[in-house]
Design an enzyme around this catalytic site. Structure first.
Site, PDB file in Angstrom:
ATOM      1  N   GLN A 130       0.812  -1.217   0.000  1.00 39.08           N
ATOM      2  CA  GLN A 130       0.000   0.000   0.000  1.00 39.08           C
ATOM      3  C   GLN A 130       0.843   1.264   0.000  1.00 39.08           C
ATOM      4  O   GLN A 130       0.344   2.343  -0.338  1.00 39.08           O
ATOM      5  CB  GLN A 130      -0.943   0.009   1.205  1.00 39.08           C
ATOM      6  CG  GLN A 130      -0.236   0.169   2.546  1.00 39.08           C
ATOM      7  CD  GLN A 130      -1.192   0.037   3.729  1.00 39.08           C
ATOM      8  OE1 GLN A 130      -1.642  -1.061   4.058  1.00 39.08           O
ATOM      9  NE2 GLN A 130      -1.501   1.159   4.366  1.00 39.08           N
ATOM     10  N   CYS A 177      -5.277   0.676   3.391  1.00 38.19           N
ATOM     11  CA  CYS A 177      -5.380  -0.726   3.789  1.00 38.19           C
ATOM     12  C   CYS A 177      -6.770  -1.296   3.540  1.00 38.19           C
ATOM     13  O   CYS A 177      -6.921  -2.455   3.141  1.00 38.19           O
ATOM     14  CB  CYS A 177      -5.036  -0.859   5.263  1.00 38.19           C
ATOM     15  SG  CYS A 177      -6.046   0.192   6.327  1.00 38.19           S
ATOM     16  N   HIS A 221      -6.360  -0.663  11.209  1.00 39.40           N
ATOM     17  CA  HIS A 221      -5.751  -1.247  10.017  1.00 39.40           C
ATOM     18  C   HIS A 221      -6.653  -2.363   9.502  1.00 39.40           C
ATOM     19  O   HIS A 221      -7.300  -3.049  10.292  1.00 39.40           O
ATOM     20  CB  HIS A 221      -4.368  -1.804  10.398  1.00 39.40           C
ATOM     21  CG  HIS A 221      -3.537  -2.262   9.242  1.00 39.40           C
ATOM     22  ND1 HIS A 221      -3.389  -1.537   8.083  1.00 39.40           N
ATOM     23  CD2 HIS A 221      -2.786  -3.398   9.064  1.00 39.40           C
ATOM     24  CE1 HIS A 221      -2.582  -2.192   7.256  1.00 39.40           C
ATOM     25  NE2 HIS A 221      -2.210  -3.325   7.822  1.00 39.40           N
TER      26      HIS A 221
END
Ligand SMILES: *[C@@H]1O[C@H](CO)[C@@H](O)[C@H](O)[C@H]1NC(C)=O
Ligand SMILES: *[C@@H]1O[C@H](CO)[C@@H](O)[C@H](O)[C@H]1NC(C)=O
Length: 339
Positions: free
Chosen positions: A132, A138, A287
């Protein structure tokens, strides 16, 4: 854990300057003269964190990673989603308390004896680890990983899908500033997704980019819906955060995207992480990743998780964390697309 006491020399015994030089060379780090001293101090502080964590866990799970020159705050700001979205709407149709009995997949019953381990990377449902970059995207990687698996199961064709389409074109989410897989699934349901090849990733330096309409004319992947599976599959127990139910859903329907408190991942190196200080509440999840398998090693149950920080992080890009404790919120916000 017989392997825990490694014969690695204590950090104080080796030359710090040499360790620093090796780190810089390994990860091609360059600093301005002014920056170098402060980065070295942060690196030294991280070495102390690594030592303390490994001692506390009785295993060498933490080590020098490419993020070892960042403070925890810098790491969060650059690589994680530091502004969690208001999830009130996104939580539908789940009631958020696991009081409602829902089973996914609907017709599936709990496996009487699920296998002790399963790994979708060995069964063709997982594309190679992606990167990423310095972009809080994410959520788009979690989404593509989930849809790639669902599509593989439906069509026996593993195709890498475009994160860039989500980062640049999904207006409900915020590109490099974060997003939710639930919202991304809704986008995919409506617009479909093109392949990685058709619309390659360009946001690695932090710019979300304008939506290139011309590139999204021929989508190959659609989903019909999405479900919250954190508490599904356990109608008898109605237990919150049921990791047994997640095993059933994983085996029956492919890799599952989850939210996680990723602060312990900054200095993760290998093995089964069992961090002391991480959050399990949905608000603490910063995340998005993809659960691809599970197993037991030396008596410790674990989840195997695909990350999006390239293969030079963790176990060739993968993370393992202890299973059965909702550690770092792995089961607090598991969602899944439906073919
Ligand atoms: C979240 O969104 C809901 C529905 O739009 C709203 O009622 C609530 O006040 C919001 N919460 C926060 C913390 O902004
Ligand atoms: C797999 O799907 C992709 C995308 O739709 C397509 O381009 C490719 O031809 C398919 N491969 C096979 C073997 O069907």
């Amino acid at each position: 854990m017989a392997l825990a006491m490694m014969t690695v020399p204590a950090l104080s015994m080796v030359s710090h300057a040499e360790t620093w030089a090796t780190f810089k060379a390994t990860y091609r780090k360059t600093y301005t003269v002014e920056e170098e001293a402060s980065r070295f101090d942060i690196f030294m502080a991280n070495l102390r964190i690594i030592e303390a964590e490994n001692r506390a866990q009785g295993a060498e799970v933490k080590g020098i990673t490419k993020f070892a020159d960042l403070t925890a705050e810098e790491f969060k700001a650059r690589y994680l989603m530091n502004t969690p979205r208001n999830k009130t709407e996104a939580l539908k149709p789940w009631d958020g308390k696991c009081t409602a009995c829902v089973r996914f997949p609907e017709q599936a019953t709990l496996l009487a004896a699920p296998p002790t381990d399963y790994d979708w990377t060995e069964h063709g449902a997982v594309t190679p680890v992606k990167d990423q970059g310095q972009c809080g995207s994410c959520w788009s990687f979690g989404t593509t990983g989930d849809v790639e698996g669902v599509l593989f199961l439906a069509k026996h064709n593993l195709t890498s899908l475009s994160e860039q389409q989500l980062v640049s074109c999904d207006d409900k989410d915020l590109g490099c500033d974060g997003g939710l897989q639930e919202d991304a699934f809704k986008y995919v349901k409506k617009n479909g997704l093109v392949t990685e090849q058709q619309y390659p990733y360009t946001s690695g330096k932090g710019k979300s980019g304008r939506c290139e309409e011309a590139l999204i004319q021929n989508p190959v992947a659609f989903v019909s819906d999405w479900v919250q599976i954190s508490c599904l599959g356990s109608c008898e127990k109605k237990a919150a955060f049921d990791e047994e139910g997640m095993i059933n859903a994983l085996i029956a329907t492919g890799p599952i995207t989850i939210g996680i408190d990723a602060s312990p991942m900054q200095l993760y190196k290998r093995g089964i992480d069992n961090p002391k200080n991480c959050k399990t509440s949905q608000a603490g999840l910063d995340h998005a990743v993809l659960i691809v398998g599970y197993g037991v090693e030396n008596g410790t149950p674990y989840w195997k998780i695909k990350n999006s920080w390239n293969t030079d992080w963790g176990e060739d890009g993968y993370y393992r964390i202890v299973r059965g404790l909702n550690k770092c919120g792995v089961a607090s916000d598991a969602v899944h697309s439906v073919a």
